[in-house]
Design a protein around this motif. Structure first.
Motif, PDB file in Angstrom:
ATOM      1  N   LEU A  73       0.866  -1.363  -0.058  1.00 35.08           N
ATOM      2  CA  LEU A  73      -0.096   0.020  -0.222  1.00 35.08           C
ATOM      3  C   LEU A  73       0.760   1.375  -0.088  1.00 35.08           C
ATOM      4  N   GLN A  74       0.322   2.366  -0.409  1.00 36.29           N
ATOM      5  CA  GLN A  74       0.903   3.506  -0.454  1.00 36.29           C
ATOM      6  C   GLN A  74       1.444   4.088   0.828  1.00 36.29           C
ATOM      7  N   GLY A  75       2.582   4.457   1.167  1.00 36.64           N
ATOM      8  CA  GLY A  75       3.061   4.883   2.595  1.00 36.64           C
ATOM      9  C   GLY A  75       3.602   3.688   3.049  1.00 36.64           C
ATOM     10  N   ARG A 123       1.021   8.126  -8.380  1.00 41.10           N
ATOM     11  CA  ARG A 123       1.210   9.087  -7.089  1.00 41.10           C
ATOM     12  C   ARG A 123       2.112  10.126  -7.743  1.00 41.10           C
ATOM     13  N   LYS A 143      16.803   0.265  -0.190  1.00 37.83           N
ATOM     14  CA  LYS A 143      17.604  -0.255   0.451  1.00 37.83           C
ATOM     15  C   LYS A 143      18.039  -1.748   0.060  1.00 37.83           C
ATOM     16  N   LYS A 152       7.510   1.235   0.263  1.00 35.03           N
ATOM     17  CA  LYS A 152       7.948   0.516  -0.943  1.00 35.03           C
ATOM     18  C   LYS A 152       9.175   1.175  -1.508  1.00 35.03           C
ATOM     19  N   THR A 153       9.276   2.339  -1.962  1.00 38.46           N
ATOM     20  CA  THR A 153      10.165   3.052  -2.881  1.00 38.46           C
ATOM     21  C   THR A 153      11.414   3.152  -2.013  1.00 38.46           C
ATOM     22  N   ASP A 212      11.614   0.323  13.891  1.00 39.66           N
ATOM     23  CA  ASP A 212      12.104   1.391  14.685  1.00 39.66           C
ATOM     24  C   ASP A 212      11.063   2.114  15.656  1.00 39.66           C
ATOM     25  N   THR A 232       8.538  -2.766   7.697  1.00 41.42           N
ATOM     26  CA  THR A 232       8.939  -1.562   7.768  1.00 41.42           C
ATOM     27  C   THR A 232       8.581  -0.868   9.084  1.00 41.42           C
ATOM     28  N   GLY A 282      12.535  -3.207   8.283  1.00 43.46           N
ATOM     29  CA  GLY A 282      13.330  -1.937   8.145  1.00 43.46           C
ATOM     30  C   GLY A 282      13.428  -1.045   9.399  1.00 43.46           C
ATOM     31  N   MET A 283      14.698  -0.716   9.707  1.00 41.50           N
ATOM     32  CA  MET A 283      14.918  -0.159  11.056  1.00 41.50           C
ATOM     33  C   MET A 283      15.254   1.227  11.177  1.00 41.50           C
ATOM     34  N   SER A 284      15.232   1.948   9.802  1.00 42.50           N
ATOM     35  CA  SER A 284      15.219   3.533   9.826  1.00 42.50           C
ATOM     36  C   SER A 284      14.810   3.861   8.427  1.00 42.50           C
TER      37      SER A 284
END
Ligand code: GDP
Length: 297
Positions: A109-111, A142, A120, A114-115, A252, A249, A275-277
């Motif tokens: 989903l958006q946000g 988007r 990463k 993904k990008t 953190d 993600t 995802g940690m940052s």
């Protein structure tokens, strides 16, 4: 910090049983009631909680445990093992193709991230597998998604393939694959469009892209902060696309942890990364045993 509340509660429960010389059946039952509540409060899926509690109880109440010299320690060991199992047991690595290019399709989903995660992953694959990645700008809806991916690409010095926002993603992907072959880029990471909610158009487009790109990995990116919603999203994407892995993600942040503990069990698909940052080096391989250790202290 993720899992703070859950960790504190479980550790307090474990400490109580650890200090007991003798453990009775009713001690185990009381403890499992506390574990159940702690998991529910951490937003773990209720079916998952039920199965987990039953499994631990069954093993803990076995005579070999109850009659051992250190029953408290044994029970704690069982909780740790079952928690590790719940999260998938062993770390599952990203799937790489045997013949280049390896194709990785990012969905979510958006946000969700993904990008960011596409970047990463590109960095991770170059650093650890000596790959030559290329990012593909497949989100044409988007505003600023293409710019964002190009910024990410510049930051990590990875080429970005884009045909702007007037060409259909299906065609972008077809041309991107040809381009990667011509340029000897061995890993193609496709950023796809997200929506605020799952909708039919999005899913049909993703299915098309899957058919064209034949990806080795369909990586679902979900936001750990969204708890149960993350689990529902994972279930829907998996039903429609048969995903191969999950990146969770924003671990953190102060997520209660429900998504991390439920997704594997609900979808039967592994969490491969967390995802940690927000930074490009903020991606870590997900190790269920280490995560269980972190939660239980
Ligand atoms: P997309 O719409 O799915 O492509 O999501 P983005 O990649 O644009 O990410 C949305 C926001 O989440 C951005 O502000 C990212 O910096 C942030 N973000 C992504 N992953 C993480 C993470 O692991 N931790 C933190 N703290 N922020 C993240």
């Amino acid at each position: 910090m993720a899992f703070e509340g859950l960790g504190e509660r479980l550790q307090a429960t474990m400490d109580r049983i650890k200090s007991k010389g003798k453990v009775t059946e009713s001690d185990v039952k009381v403890m499992m009631r506390e574990v159940r509540l702690a998991l529910l409060e951490a937003d773990v899926n209720f079916k998952v909680v039920k199965e987990f509690v039953n499994q631990v109880k069954e093993r803990a109440l076995g005579s070999d445990v109850m009659q051992s010299l250190t029953p408290g320690q044994q029970v704690i060991k069982i909780v740790r093992e079952e928690l590790t199992d719940l999260m998938g047991g062993e770390n599952q690595k990203i799937t790489l193709g045997t013949k280049p290019p390896t194709v990785i399709m990012m969905v979510g989903l958006q946000g969700a991230g993904k990008t960011t995660t596409a970047g990463k992953l590109a960095l991770h694959l170059r650093k650890n597998f000596n790959k030559k990645p290329m990012l593909v700008a497949g989100d044409i809806y988007r505003p600023a998604a293409i710019d964002q991916l190009e910024t990410v690409g510049r930051q990590i010095d990875v080429p970005v393939f884009s045909l702007g926002d007037q060409v259909k993603p299906q065609q972008i992907v077809t041309e991107a694959l040809d381009h990667a072959k011509a340029e000897h880029l061995d890993t193609v990471i496709i950023d796809t469009a997200g929506r605020l909610h799952i909708d039919e158009n999005l899913m049909n487009e993703l299915k098309d892209i899957k058919g064209i790109a034949n990806p080795h990995e369909i990586m679902l990116v979900v936001d750990a902060m969204t708890g149960q919603d993350a689990v529902n999203v994972a279930e829907s994407f998996n039903d429609l696309l048969d995903i191969t892995g999950v990146t969770l993600t924003k671990l953190d942040g102060d997520t209660r942890g429900g998504a991390a503990l439920s997704i594997r069990s609900v979808t039967e698909k592994p969490i491969k990364f967390v995802g940690m940052s927000e930074k490009m080096d903020g991606l870590e391989a997900f190790h269920p045993d280490r995560m269980a250790q972190r939660i239980l202290g």
